[in-house]
Scaffold this motif. Structure first.
Motif, PDB file in Angstrom:
ATOM      1  N   ILE A 292      40.175  28.951  30.717  1.00 32.68           N
ATOM      2  CA  ILE A 292      40.583  29.222  32.087  1.00 32.68           C
ATOM      3  C   ILE A 292      39.802  30.414  32.615  1.00 32.68           C
ATOM      4  CG2 ILE A 292      42.539  29.893  33.535  1.00 32.68           C
ATOM      5  CD1 ILE A 292      44.353  28.548  31.516  1.00 32.68           C
ATOM      6  N   PRO A 293      39.199  30.331  33.745  1.00 30.33           N
ATOM      7  CA  PRO A 293      38.382  31.443  34.239  1.00 30.33           C
ATOM      8  C   PRO A 293      39.248  32.661  34.525  1.00 30.33           C
ATOM      9  CG  PRO A 293      38.673  29.758  35.940  1.00 30.33           C
ATOM     10  CD  PRO A 293      39.219  29.179  34.671  1.00 30.33           C
ATOM     11  N   GLN A 294      38.752  33.850  34.148  1.00 30.33           N
ATOM     12  CA  GLN A 294      39.453  35.098  34.381  1.00 30.33           C
ATOM     13  C   GLN A 294      39.154  35.677  35.754  1.00 30.33           C
ATOM     14  OE1 GLN A 294      41.694  36.273  32.212  1.00 30.33           O
ATOM     15  NE2 GLN A 294      41.302  34.472  30.942  1.00 30.33           N
ATOM     16  N   THR A 295      38.064  35.295  36.355  1.00 26.56           N
ATOM     17  CA  THR A 295      37.695  35.791  37.679  1.00 26.56           C
ATOM     18  C   THR A 295      37.407  34.615  38.599  1.00 26.56           C
ATOM     19  OG1 THR A 295      35.356  35.966  37.039  1.00 26.56           O
ATOM     20  CG2 THR A 295      36.736  37.922  36.753  1.00 26.56           C
ATOM     21  N   ILE A 296      37.592  34.844  39.887  1.00 23.55           N
ATOM     22  CA  ILE A 296      37.332  33.809  40.880  1.00 23.55           C
ATOM     23  C   ILE A 296      36.496  34.392  41.996  1.00 23.55           C
ATOM     24  CG2 ILE A 296      39.451  32.544  40.368  1.00 23.55           C
ATOM     25  CD1 ILE A 296      40.720  33.866  42.785  1.00 23.55           C
TER      26      ILE A 296
ATOM     27  N   ARG B  62      41.830  39.063  54.199  1.00 20.96           N
ATOM     28  CA  ARG B  62      43.283  39.150  54.227  1.00 20.96           C
ATOM     29  C   ARG B  62      43.806  40.058  53.119  1.00 20.96           C
ATOM     30  NH1 ARG B  62      43.019  33.508  54.853  1.00 20.96           N
ATOM     31  NH2 ARG B  62      43.826  33.243  52.724  1.00 20.96           N
ATOM     32  N   LEU B  63      43.228  39.921  51.937  1.00 17.07           N
ATOM     33  CA  LEU B  63      43.675  40.749  50.819  1.00 17.07           C
ATOM     34  C   LEU B  63      43.355  42.222  51.065  1.00 17.07           C
ATOM     35  CD1 LEU B  63      42.544  38.485  47.835  1.00 17.07           C
ATOM     36  CD2 LEU B  63      44.865  38.775  48.716  1.00 17.07           C
TER      37      LEU B  63
ATOM     38  N   GLY C 245      50.282  44.373  42.781  1.00 22.04           N
ATOM     39  CA  GLY C 245      49.275  43.488  42.229  1.00 22.04           C
ATOM     40  C   GLY C 245      48.407  44.068  41.150  1.00 22.04           C
ATOM     41  N   ILE C 246      48.592  45.340  40.815  1.00 23.51           N
ATOM     42  CA  ILE C 246      47.793  45.922  39.747  1.00 23.51           C
ATOM     43  C   ILE C 246      48.644  46.925  39.005  1.00 23.51           C
ATOM     44  CG2 ILE C 246      46.843  47.825  41.125  1.00 23.51           C
ATOM     45  CD1 ILE C 246      44.193  47.388  39.630  1.00 23.51           C
ATOM     46  N   ASP C 247      48.416  47.052  37.718  1.00 20.29           N
ATOM     47  CA  ASP C 247      49.196  47.968  36.897  1.00 20.29           C
ATOM     48  C   ASP C 247      48.537  49.337  36.876  1.00 20.29           C
ATOM     49  OD1 ASP C 247      51.180  46.229  36.263  1.00 20.29           O
ATOM     50  OD2 ASP C 247      50.263  45.555  34.393  1.00 20.29           O
ATOM     51  N   LEU C 248      49.337  50.372  37.173  1.00 22.19           N
ATOM     52  CA  LEU C 248      48.908  51.737  36.914  1.00 22.19           C
ATOM     53  C   LEU C 248      49.193  52.026  35.449  1.00 22.19           C
ATOM     54  CD1 LEU C 248      50.223  53.693  40.029  1.00 22.19           C
ATOM     55  CD2 LEU C 248      47.873  53.091  39.504  1.00 22.19           C
ATOM     56  N   ILE C 249      48.188  52.464  34.725  1.00 20.78           N
ATOM     57  CA  ILE C 249      48.318  52.665  33.288  1.00 20.78           C
ATOM     58  C   ILE C 249      47.866  54.071  32.942  1.00 20.78           C
ATOM     59  CG2 ILE C 249      47.596  51.893  31.005  1.00 20.78           C
ATOM     60  CD1 ILE C 249      47.212  49.119  32.135  1.00 20.78           C
ATOM     61  N   ALA C 250      48.631  54.737  32.104  1.00 22.53           N
ATOM     62  CA  ALA C 250      48.281  56.051  31.589  1.00 22.53           C
ATOM     63  C   ALA C 250      48.628  56.095  30.106  1.00 22.53           C
ATOM     64  CB  ALA C 250      49.013  57.157  32.347  1.00 22.53           C
ATOM     65  N   THR C 251      47.898  56.888  29.377  1.00 17.25           N
ATOM     66  CA  THR C 251      48.132  57.034  27.939  1.00 17.25           C
ATOM     67  C   THR C 251      48.551  58.463  27.638  1.00 17.25           C
ATOM     68  OG1 THR C 251      45.791  57.531  27.555  1.00 17.25           O
ATOM     69  CG2 THR C 251      46.485  55.229  27.365  1.00 17.25           C
TER      70      THR C 251
ATOM     71  N   GLU D 247      46.414  36.675  42.419  1.00 14.99           N
ATOM     72  CA  GLU D 247      47.693  35.960  42.412  1.00 14.99           C
ATOM     73  C   GLU D 247      48.850  36.900  42.669  1.00 14.99           C
ATOM     74  OE1 GLU D 247      50.354  33.205  39.341  1.00 14.99           O
ATOM     75  OE2 GLU D 247      48.324  33.862  38.805  1.00 14.99           O
ATOM     76  N   ARG D 248      48.805  38.076  42.071  1.00 10.44           N
ATOM     77  CA  ARG D 248      49.915  39.023  42.241  1.00 10.44           C
ATOM     78  C   ARG D 248      49.943  39.604  43.634  1.00 10.44           C
ATOM     79  NH1 ARG D 248      49.164  42.627  36.922  1.00 10.44           N
ATOM     80  NH2 ARG D 248      50.958  43.752  37.757  1.00 10.44           N
ATOM     81  N   ILE D 249      48.773  39.872  44.211  1.00 12.80           N
ATOM     82  CA  ILE D 249      48.755  40.393  45.579  1.00 12.80           C
ATOM     83  C   ILE D 249      49.258  39.340  46.567  1.00 12.80           C
ATOM     84  CG2 ILE D 249      47.264  41.260  47.420  1.00 12.80           C
ATOM     85  CD1 ILE D 249      45.483  42.491  45.330  1.00 12.80           C
ATOM     86  N   GLU D 250      48.801  38.102  46.404  1.00 16.38           N
ATOM     87  CA  GLU D 250      49.234  37.044  47.316  1.00 16.38           C
ATOM     88  C   GLU D 250      50.726  36.747  47.168  1.00 16.38           C
ATOM     89  OE1 GLU D 250      45.112  34.526  48.023  1.00 16.38           O
ATOM     90  OE2 GLU D 250      46.569  33.821  46.537  1.00 16.38           O
TER      91      GLU D 250
END
Length: 489
Positions: A434-438, A447-448, A300-306, A481-484
């Motif tokens: 469209i809202p970016q946060t809920i 649950r999450l 549900g989340i991207d690990l990002i490195a530069t 959304e990605r976690i669910e």
């Protein structure tokens, strides 16, 4: 009779009606055929106009992004192997799969009893060799003194023989006495030669004793080194992998016990085609240190490195094509060696190009341009890059003109369209974003959080970052959304 007459009259009237209808149908049909024959058999046609989205070709300077897939590796990886045969008698608490160890920390101790005995014997040999050297040096000193004494005796005998010769020359001496003096002189000379020989032997003994002492010291150093090798320490700070040692296990020399990996010295390797590789070369043909972004989707989340490109492989490799590129990572938090990641490389910027949807450019590198009276013209273009759903074209004479954003089989050169343009900025502002946060209710949030805490495959750094965001009043909608989706709900 009256009934029969009326029935015949009715039947006659019905027959006349059917005959009149048939005649009328014939007249109408003949009239239609005559009209169609006069007008050529076709109805007047009207041009059909299609609706199509159009975009304006705007020249700009764009830095293309090259996308590839790669693997995270560590620049510092050390195989921990047993250097001697023996039984494992001690293990560090951190000597487990994934254990963190510090540089110089004890990892494994192999039973050193036999090795300590070998060190003790080597020390005894060193002591014996040192005693031999001392004895040889003392004997050398005695031989030197003996040689000095023999030389003095020889000088005295020589003086006495010369005196007897002088007396004999003057006629007052005897030949027998001169002969005895000469014999004594010769005996003294032989004693000097013997002393010199003994001195050389003493010197050789000293040299041999010193060589034996050096050999004994080397043997002692080797025995101490083997004893010290029974205790394996970490050469640098890192994490352990492939741990295979257990306390009480008999290991053999050169057997691999674990692998020490530096999780902070990570880099990524990825393969590019030869055409892609040439885009990353400077004027001198050297590889440029282009910026690199590495990402991996983790629950549900991207690990990002530069990072940046560091080097390339020296050879292509058997059965391979293109070039293998290595890029160093500056902040590889959460990544581990072996991760399969997406690599995005920022190429040098290209001037005077426009970004169009890939659906706007045909396989023959042409676009449909809006001309006079909203009719389409097919114009060839020079494609600079194709990246995903976007195509970069050289602008040239198309600057400011409008092209069809999505080509369809019904659209072609000469077709008139009804252009559909993107709304102006003011119209976009009127459309609610469209809202970016809920905001989550307590049950959904719990649950999450429970799902993330029970996920054993997620790195601790990423897990802590996700939990921190989930505990905030507002949570990113995309992350939820990605976690669910991975929860099945």
């Amino acid at each position: 009779m009256r009934f029969l007459r009326r029935s015949l009259v009715g039947l006659f009237l019905v027959s006349l009606t059917v005959a009149a209808l048939g005649l009328a149908a014939y007249v109408v049909r003949d009239a239609v055929q005559t009209r169609m024959a006069r007008d050529g058999g076709s109805m007047p046609a009207r041009e059909r106009v299609y609706s199509a989205d159009v975009v304006t070709v705007t020249p700009e300077t764009v830095a293309p992004v090259l996308e590839a897939f790669g693997e995270v590796i560590s620049r510092r990886t050390l195989e921990i192997r047993a250097r001697t045969t023996g039984t494992v008698v001690d293990l560090a608490d951190a000597f487990v799969e994934g254990g963190r160890v510090q540089a110089g920390q004890m990892l494994v101790t192999i039973d050193p009893t036999d090795l300590e005995d070998a060190v003790a014997l080597a020390r005894a040999d060193v002591a014996e060799a040192e005693a031999e050297v001392s004895d040889a040096k003392a004997a050398l000193a005695l031989e030197q003194d003996d040689l000095a004494s023999a030389r003095r005796q020889y000088e005295l005998r020589q003086t006495a023989a010369n005196r007897q010769q002088d007396l004999l020359d003057r006629g007052v001496g005897l030949a027998a006495e001169l002969e005895n003096a000469r014999l004594a002189e010769s005996t003294a000379e032989q004693a000097v030669l013997a002393a010199r020989s003994n001195l050389n032997a003493a010197r050789a003994r000293v040299s041999s004793a010193e060589i034996a002492l050096e050999r004994a010291r080397i043997a002692l150093a080797e025995a101490e080194r083997r004893r010290d090798e029974a205790t394996i320490t970490a050469d640098f700070t890192g994490a352990l992998a492939d741990v295979a040692a257990l306390e009480g296990r008999l290991v053999t020399a050169n057997e691999q016990l674990a692998t020490l990996v530096d999780p902070d010295a990570l880099e990524v390797n990825f393969r590019l085609s030869t055409a892609q590789y040439t885009r990353l070369l400077d004027e001198d043909g050297d590889l440029i240190p282009a910026e690199v972004t590495v990402s991996q989707d983790v629950s549900g989340i991207d690990l990002i490195a530069t990072g940046s490109i560091a080097r390339e492989s020296a050879a292509v490799g058997d059965g391979q094509t293109g070039r293998l590129i290595f890029a160093s990572l500056s902040n590889p938090a959460g990544f581990r060696p072996g991760d399969f990641v997406t690599v995005r490389v920022r190429e040098p910027a290209i001037a005077d190009v426009a970004a169009l949807p890939s659906s706007a450019v045909s396989s023959g590198s042409t676009v449909l341009v809006l001309g006079d009276e909203d009719r389409l013209e097919e114009v060839p273009v020079d494609v600079a890059r194709r990246q995903g759903e976007t195509v970069l074209i050289r602008v040239g004479d198309l600057a400011g003109r409008e092209v069809v954003a999505e080509r369809t089989p019904t659209l072609g050169a000469g077709i008139r369209i009804r252009p559909q343009r993107a709304p102006a900025d003011g119209a976009e502002a009127a459309t609610p974003a469209i809202p970016q946060t809920i905001t989550l209710d307590d049950d959904r949030r719990e649950r999450l959080i429970t799902f993330i805490e029970r996920n054993q495959m997620m790195p601790d750094e990423a897990k802590a970052r996700i939990l921190t965001q989930l505990r905030k009043p507002e949570v990113p909608a995309s992350m939820v959304e990605r976690i669910e989706s991975r929860m099945g709900g």
